[in-house]
Design a protein around this motif. Structure first.
Motif, PDB file in Angstrom:
ATOM      1  N   PRO A   6       0.927  -1.138   0.059  1.00  9.86           N
ATOM      2  CA  PRO A   6      -0.229   0.299  -0.199  1.00  9.86           C
ATOM      3  C   PRO A   6       0.790   1.082   0.036  1.00  9.86           C
ATOM      4  O   PRO A   6       0.719   2.217  -0.631  1.00  9.86           O
ATOM      5  CB  PRO A   6      -0.748  -0.225   0.891  1.00  9.86           C
ATOM      6  CG  PRO A   6      -0.339  -1.694   2.046  1.00  9.86           C
ATOM      7  CD  PRO A   6       1.070  -0.950   1.300  1.00  9.86           C
ATOM      8  N   LEU A   7       2.025   0.973   0.717  1.00  5.82           N
ATOM      9  CA  LEU A   7       3.248   2.523   0.276  1.00  5.82           C
ATOM     10  C   LEU A   7       3.674   2.594  -0.933  1.00  5.82           C
ATOM     11  O   LEU A   7       4.527   3.504  -0.894  1.00  5.82           O
ATOM     12  CB  LEU A   7       3.850   1.421   1.333  1.00  5.82           C
ATOM     13  CG  LEU A   7       3.669   1.728   2.776  1.00  5.82           C
ATOM     14  CD1 LEU A   7       4.421   1.621   3.903  1.00  5.82           C
ATOM     15  CD2 LEU A   7       2.504   2.659   3.341  1.00  5.82           C
ATOM     16  N   ALA A  17      -6.509  -5.898  -0.688  1.00  5.17           N
ATOM     17  CA  ALA A  17      -6.337  -4.998   1.132  1.00  5.17           C
ATOM     18  C   ALA A  17      -7.585  -5.457   2.460  1.00  5.17           C
ATOM     19  O   ALA A  17      -7.019  -5.270   3.059  1.00  5.17           O
ATOM     20  CB  ALA A  17      -7.150  -3.346   0.783  1.00  5.17           C
ATOM     21  N   GLU A  18      -8.116  -5.981   1.936  1.00  2.00           N
ATOM     22  CA  GLU A  18      -9.011  -6.617   2.760  1.00  2.00           C
ATOM     23  C   GLU A  18      -7.971  -7.722   3.690  1.00  2.00           C
ATOM     24  O   GLU A  18      -8.236  -8.552   4.980  1.00  2.00           O
ATOM     25  CB  GLU A  18     -10.246  -7.520   2.203  1.00  2.00           C
ATOM     26  CG  GLU A  18     -11.152  -6.451   1.776  1.00  2.00           C
ATOM     27  CD  GLU A  18     -12.541  -7.012   1.131  1.00  2.00           C
ATOM     28  OE1 GLU A  18     -12.658  -8.096   0.907  1.00  2.00           O
ATOM     29  OE2 GLU A  18     -12.916  -6.752   1.062  1.00  2.00           O
ATOM     30  N   LYS A  25      -4.712  -6.688  11.593  1.00  2.00           N
ATOM     31  CA  LYS A  25      -5.645  -7.179  12.886  1.00  2.00           C
ATOM     32  C   LYS A  25      -5.057  -8.023  13.735  1.00  2.00           C
ATOM     33  O   LYS A  25      -5.156  -7.993  15.599  1.00  2.00           O
ATOM     34  CB  LYS A  25      -7.021  -7.471  12.005  1.00  2.00           C
ATOM     35  CG  LYS A  25      -8.191  -6.941  12.861  1.00  2.00           C
ATOM     36  CD  LYS A  25      -9.907  -7.232  12.662  1.00  2.00           C
ATOM     37  CE  LYS A  25     -10.592  -7.665  13.965  1.00  2.00           C
ATOM     38  NZ  LYS A  25     -11.854  -7.799  13.685  1.00  2.00           N
ATOM     39  N   ALA A  26      -5.256  -8.971  13.343  1.00  2.00           N
ATOM     40  CA  ALA A  26      -4.533 -10.083  13.769  1.00  2.00           C
ATOM     41  C   ALA A  26      -3.392  -9.728  14.519  1.00  2.00           C
ATOM     42  O   ALA A  26      -2.921 -10.304  16.066  1.00  2.00           O
ATOM     43  CB  ALA A  26      -4.313 -12.541  13.037  1.00  2.00           C
ATOM     44  N   PHE A  27      -2.192  -9.283  13.793  1.00  2.00           N
ATOM     45  CA  PHE A  27      -0.852  -9.026  14.486  1.00  2.00           C
ATOM     46  C   PHE A  27      -0.930  -7.889  15.479  1.00  2.00           C
ATOM     47  O   PHE A  27      -0.446  -7.601  16.700  1.00  2.00           O
ATOM     48  CB  PHE A  27      -0.397  -8.794  12.860  1.00  2.00           C
ATOM     49  CG  PHE A  27       1.134  -8.682  13.542  1.00  2.00           C
ATOM     50  CD1 PHE A  27       1.607  -9.992  13.701  1.00  2.00           C
ATOM     51  CD2 PHE A  27       2.180  -7.432  13.220  1.00  2.00           C
ATOM     52  CE1 PHE A  27       3.612  -9.969  13.076  1.00  2.00           C
ATOM     53  CE2 PHE A  27       3.298  -7.541  13.860  1.00  2.00           C
ATOM     54  CZ  PHE A  27       4.176  -8.474  13.374  1.00  2.00           C
ATOM     55  N   ALA A  28      -2.225  -7.277  15.458  1.00  2.00           N
ATOM     56  CA  ALA A  28      -2.143  -6.362  16.117  1.00  2.00           C
ATOM     57  C   ALA A  28      -2.670  -5.947  16.952  1.00  2.00           C
ATOM     58  O   ALA A  28      -3.368  -5.201  18.342  1.00  2.00           O
ATOM     59  CB  ALA A  28      -2.742  -4.547  15.485  1.00  2.00           C
TER      60      ALA A  28
END
Length: 113
Positions: A6-7, A17-18, A25-28
């Motif tokens: 995305p960068l 993206a999903e 989300k799992a990582f954070a």
């Protein structure tokens, strides 16, 4: 994992993206980040739920829940041995996240060092 970061300045596809958002989300989550760290730093590079409950201060069902999410996201591998399941970090998955979140200029500099 999507093949385009995305960068990069290019839009990534919605499905990519999903998928990336799900992995991030799992990582954070603080407990999941600690789980990854504990597993990776374990003497054999693997750990069972019983190895992880005390260091995290969480119950066995809670640790199992977090491990399941990390495994489903592709960040951990699970190997069943008898009644125990052992978890290992998937280095390529962690490297792919790092690569996707590193701007292309920094990636090129990093590789030439």
């Amino acid at each position: 994992m999507p093949s385009i970061s995305p960068l990069t300045g290019e839009p990534i596809k919605r499905a990519d993206a999903e998928r990336l958002a799900g992995v991030l989300k799992a990582f954070a989550d603080p407990a999941r980040l600690r789980l990854i760290s504990l597993i990776q730093s374990a003497p054999q590079g693997e750990a069972s739920v019983s190895d992880l409950t005390a260091p995290l201060g969480l119950s066995q069902p809670t640790v199992s829940h977090h491990l399941r999410i990390l495994t489903e996201a592709g960040l951990l591998e699970r190997e069943k041995r008898g009644v125990w399941a052992y978890y290992r970090v998937v280095p390529s998955a962690i490297a792919a996240i790092a690569d996707l979140l590193t701007p292309p200029r920094k990636r090129a500099t990093k590789r030439t060092r």
